[in-house]
Design an enzyme around this catalytic site. Structure first.
Site, mmCIF file in Angstrom:
data_model
loop_
_atom_site.group_PDB
_atom_site.id
_atom_site.type_symbol
_atom_site.label_atom_id
_atom_site.label_comp_id
_atom_site.label_asym_id
_atom_site.label_seq_id
_atom_site.Cartn_x
_atom_site.Cartn_y
_atom_site.Cartn_z
ATOM 1 N N GLU A 1 0.808 -1.239 0.000
ATOM 2 C CA GLU A 1 0.000 0.000 0.000
ATOM 3 C C GLU A 1 0.837 1.283 0.000
ATOM 4 O OE1 GLU A 1 -2.902 -0.448 3.152
ATOM 5 O OE2 GLU A 1 -3.563 -2.386 2.385
ATOM 6 N N GLU B 1 -6.212 -10.610 -1.500
ATOM 7 C CA GLU B 1 -7.033 -10.401 -0.295
ATOM 8 C C GLU B 1 -8.513 -10.382 -0.663
ATOM 9 O OE1 GLU B 1 -5.671 -7.121 2.120
ATOM 10 O OE2 GLU B 1 -3.576 -7.513 1.654
HETATM 11 O O1 9MR Z 1 -7.556 -8.269 8.439
HETATM 12 C C1 9MR Z 1 -6.499 -7.561 9.095
HETATM 13 C C2 9MR Z 1 -6.963 -7.112 10.469
HETATM 14 O O2 9MR Z 1 -7.199 -8.250 11.289
HETATM 15 C C3 9MR Z 1 -5.896 -6.228 11.111
HETATM 16 O O3 9MR Z 1 -6.398 -5.692 12.325
HETATM 17 C C4 9MR Z 1 -5.512 -5.093 10.172
HETATM 18 C C5 9MR Z 1 -4.362 -4.270 10.734
HETATM 19 O O4 9MR Z 1 -3.179 -5.032 10.864
HETATM 20 O O5 9MR Z 1 -5.114 -5.617 8.908
HETATM 21 C C6 9MR Z 1 -6.113 -6.363 8.252
HETATM 22 O O6 9MR Z 1 -5.630 -6.819 7.008
HETATM 23 C C7 9MR Z 1 -5.347 -5.816 6.033
HETATM 24 C C8 9MR Z 1 -4.136 -6.261 5.247
HETATM 25 O O7 9MR Z 1 -3.072 -6.534 6.120
HETATM 26 C C9 9MR Z 1 -3.736 -5.234 4.212
HETATM 27 N N1 9MR Z 1 -4.851 -4.896 3.352
HETATM 28 C C10 9MR Z 1 -6.107 -4.553 4.027
HETATM 29 C C11 9MR Z 1 -6.477 -5.639 5.020
HETATM 30 C C12 9MR Z 1 -7.829 -5.325 5.672
HETATM 31 O O8 9MR Z 1 -7.728 -4.150 6.422
#
Ligand code: 9MR
Length: 368
Positions: A160, A274
């Protein structure tokens, strides 16, 4: 009323009539009807994001993962904030557990993610600005990628990093890393990752490329120069398209297909990393919602999987019980739990499971 999907037991019984393998020990991995089998027939990966806690505490999830997946990605346990919450003391318990699980069950493991603005531990942003701050970022990448050398097949090295609304050169996100080191931090992170594990495929991973809204169109445009530059330096092998879809977002198959061809022309592998389908704009009725989610997914996946540079599909969780979309800031306004994933919270297959199966079946076979 729509027809109820067969549950796992019914599916296995159905299979038993066709092939005896379904009754043998290890049948969970020999299910010819599974998403894994369908993906493998096409030379594709199919998998999902998981945590070690989910796999340990939810036997039905574990069983579904072993039946449907040939790949896994760590939802959270390889992020910097989890690995090094206190400076200098790295904790790999969850990440190690997942890599051991993947090794034991011969699943392709994806590392997520070495460099992400949202997840550095609290001490990091200030520490980056100290003399020698750059070494901290490089040490982190070296440590986490190097630890699993030869065992993690694909790494989201940087996650990102573009966000044109921040108005920085190259449409880069104004992250603590950009602020501390300038745009070179991205190439440097890839360089360190390459040294730390020359066998891993290194990916740049990002979101919001899928729809035909202007902001996604701009992001499709913005990401190409970054990737071209990394590719010219032989630092990146692939792009992870997160594919967090939302029913109701406009989708233009022709333009999206063209984007995938452009990525393939740069010489990149593509992973859908994802995948899930937000139902925030849909009615509460479960059957209608599930059908619309499945139809939207099918339309997208048929286009995406048609590009042979797309090497696989990972869903962000396998069952609705583990979706991030029920967290406070994302939940539906009516409070009804979101249903964005292929299994419901009782671990029964949903229409989305069948949509994914259909798209995998329709995908062209990948050459080895
Ligand atoms: O699903 C993930 C959630 O459990 C965490 O709290 C969050 C922060 O670390 O990240 C979420 O996963 C993200 C991913 O790492 C990057 N793309 C967006 C995802 C959804 O927010």
């Amino acid at each position: 009323m729509t027809q109820r999907e067969p549950n796992r037991r019914e599916t296995l019984l159905g299979l038993a009539a066709v092939g005896a393998t379904a009754c043998l020990p290890g049948a969970a991995t020999a299910d010819i009807d599974s998403l894994k089998a369908r993906a493998e027939r096409k030379g594709l990966l199919f998998g999902c994001a998981v945590t070690s806690r989910e796999l340990r505490s939810e036997p039905a999830l574990r069983e579904a993962v072993l039946r449907d997946c040939n790949a896994l990605v760590a939802t959270n346990e390889m992020k910097w904030g989890v690995i090094e919450p206190a400076r200098g003391r790295r904790v790999y318990a969850g990440a190690d557990w997942l890599v051991d699980f993947a090794t034991e069950h011969r699943l392709t493991m994806r590392g997520h993610t070495a460099v992400w603005h949202q997840n550095p531990p609290l001490w990091v942003p200030n520490a980056l600005r100290e003399p020698g701050g750059r070494a901290l970022l490089e040490e982190h990448v070296r440590a986490v990628v190097g630890r699993y050398r030869g065992r993690i097949a694909q790494w989201d090295v940087v996650n990102e990093a573009i966000f044109h609304k921040d108005r920085q050169p190259g449409a880069l996100r104004n992250s603590p890393f950009l602020q501390a080191f300038g745009e070179g931090y991205i190439a440097d992170a890839f360089r360190v990752a390459r040294e730390a594990d020359p066998t891993a495929k290194l990916y740049y991973n990002d979101f919001a490329f899928e729809s035909s809204e202007v902001s996604h169109e701009e992001r499709r445009r913005d990401v190409l120069p970054l990737l071209e530059s990394l590719r010219r330096q032989n630092l990146v092998d692939g792009i992870g398209l997160q594919a967090h879809l939302q029913v109701g977002d406009p989708f233009d198959p022709r333009r999206y297909r063209r984007f995938l061809s452009d990525l393939a022309d740069i010489g990149l592998d593509i992973m859908l990393t994802e995948f899930d389908v937000a139902d925030r704009r849909l009615e509460a009725d479960t059957a209608a919602r599930d059908r619309k989610v499945a139809d939207y997914a099918r339309a997208y996946l048929d286009v995406a999987l048609d590009e042979s540079a797309v090497k696989g599909l990972l869903t962000w969780g396998l069952s609705d019980r583990n979706t991030w979309l029920n967290a406070d800031q994302w939940r539906r306004k009516d409070g009804v739990p979101a249903r964005p994933l292929p299994y419901d919270d009782a671990m029964d297959r949903k229409p989305l499971w069948h949509a994914i199966a259909g798209s995998l079946d329709a995908a062209p076979v990948r050459k080895a």
